[in-house]
Design an enzyme around this catalytic site. Sequence first.
Site, short mmCIF file in Angstrom:
data_model
loop_
_atom_site.label_atom_id
_atom_site.label_comp_id
_atom_site.label_asym_id
_atom_site.label_seq_id
_atom_site.Cartn_x
_atom_site.Cartn_y
_atom_site.Cartn_z
CB CYS A 171 18.39 -65.01 39.91
SG CYS A 171 19.75 -63.81 39.88
CB ALA B 154 7.63 -56.71 30.82
NE ARG C 108 9.53 -62.70 38.16
CZ ARG C 108 10.02 -63.60 37.32
NH1 ARG C 108 10.01 -63.36 36.01
NH2 ARG C 108 10.51 -64.75 37.77
CG HIS D 191 42.21 -37.14 42.77
ND1 HIS D 191 41.06 -36.58 42.24
CD2 HIS D 191 43.25 -36.64 42.04
CE1 HIS D 191 41.39 -35.77 41.24
NE2 HIS D 191 42.71 -35.79 41.10
#
Length: 432
Positions: A41, A257, A260, A423
């Site tokens: 990661c 790609a 995994r 808001h």
Amino acid sequence: MKKYDLIVIGAGPGGYEAAAHAAKNGLKTLLIEKQHLGGACLNNGCIPVKTLLGSVHFLQQIKKANLLNIKVENPMLDFSGLLDRKDRLIKRLQKGIEILLKDSGVETLIAAVTLKPDKIVETIDDSQQYTAENIILATGSAPGTLPGIQPDGQWLVDNIQLLQNKTIPASLSIIGAGVIGLEFADIYSRLGCKVTLLDVIPELLPAEDREAVALLQKSLERAGCAFLLNSKIEKIENKTIYLQGGQTISAELCLLAAGRKACTDYIQAPAVQKTPKGYVQANENLQTSVSGIYAIGDCNGLALYAHAATHQGITVVDNILHPELRRLPSGAEAMPRVLFTSPQIASVGKYTDNFKKIPLSLLGRAQAENQTEGFLKIFHDSTGAITGCVLATENADALIGEAVVLVNTKTKYSELKKMIHPHPSWAEIFSL
């Protein structure tokens, strides 16, 4: 042989967080990592890719500055400099993990190891042995391959190798239209590279909301990305991809790609069983087929997200510390997922036939900042309890957190309407 209360193998988000949590709570803990702290990661996945995406998307906003009455001439991206910044960031975050582990009292070992029977962990280089009553396997995953298609590190590369490429190719073929393929397609197509994304699947991201996926696909097509779905590769030869049916694709560079694969080759304990796909088999408590050995994160194949690994690791440690609690990790339905493209797609929970769609264009904030493309969908069951949400916006990752709370608490849609949101804010979309 050195003995510990807990050994954690793998120092990715799941491993190092679990180790730190255990040591802070009094367990004598050893964390073993064969390469770099932070795992895939930090070193070649989430963080470096999002670093690139962040700069690319910011450049796109600068190019639209005239819509906000800002004049900018010829903005350019220093791609080589961006990669250098990515590398500096990785080192800085690695240092942060090192400090966390030291302050928590974790003993850290950088070494390649094997897991042997009887809970023995042995280093490959010098055969040093370690053991513990409890072991957590947190060894993550690596880039997947396809039969007969292996990266050569030159023309055909995986995502790790592509992150080291200092130049932007004129053209890029991407094999695999999953999360990794789409995020790299987003990066390179918006930098002027001619991207062709191909996959054997007939439709993009089949598990996600179709309207959100269609919005993303149109955005990438506007950026110059071409999609070839339902396409089967016959062969790859001389930097050319040959598809069944006769079509060919040539590009300066090709990214493989293809998902995994779990990192489990180090396991030499036959009692630790694996699934047919090669993941470590784990039960609802994340325990493997061997009592006291647990598997978390990508290596168990349950949810391939860094935040899932961290959650699972903390849960396992809590159960080791307090076995009477038998806390179960959150399932896939409560696990948020984010695709960091432009627009982002963030979702959580289950989709039903009952939903409310709120276009982003209804927000005053969106109109003020000229970012009106996108929407929120809130799904609910027959009782009105919120079961899931999907956001397709430029900042979906910043908004999905509220949706996670709504899904986990089974908040009624009628109650959500009574909650006050500031808001004008992006979060106000939940109260429209």
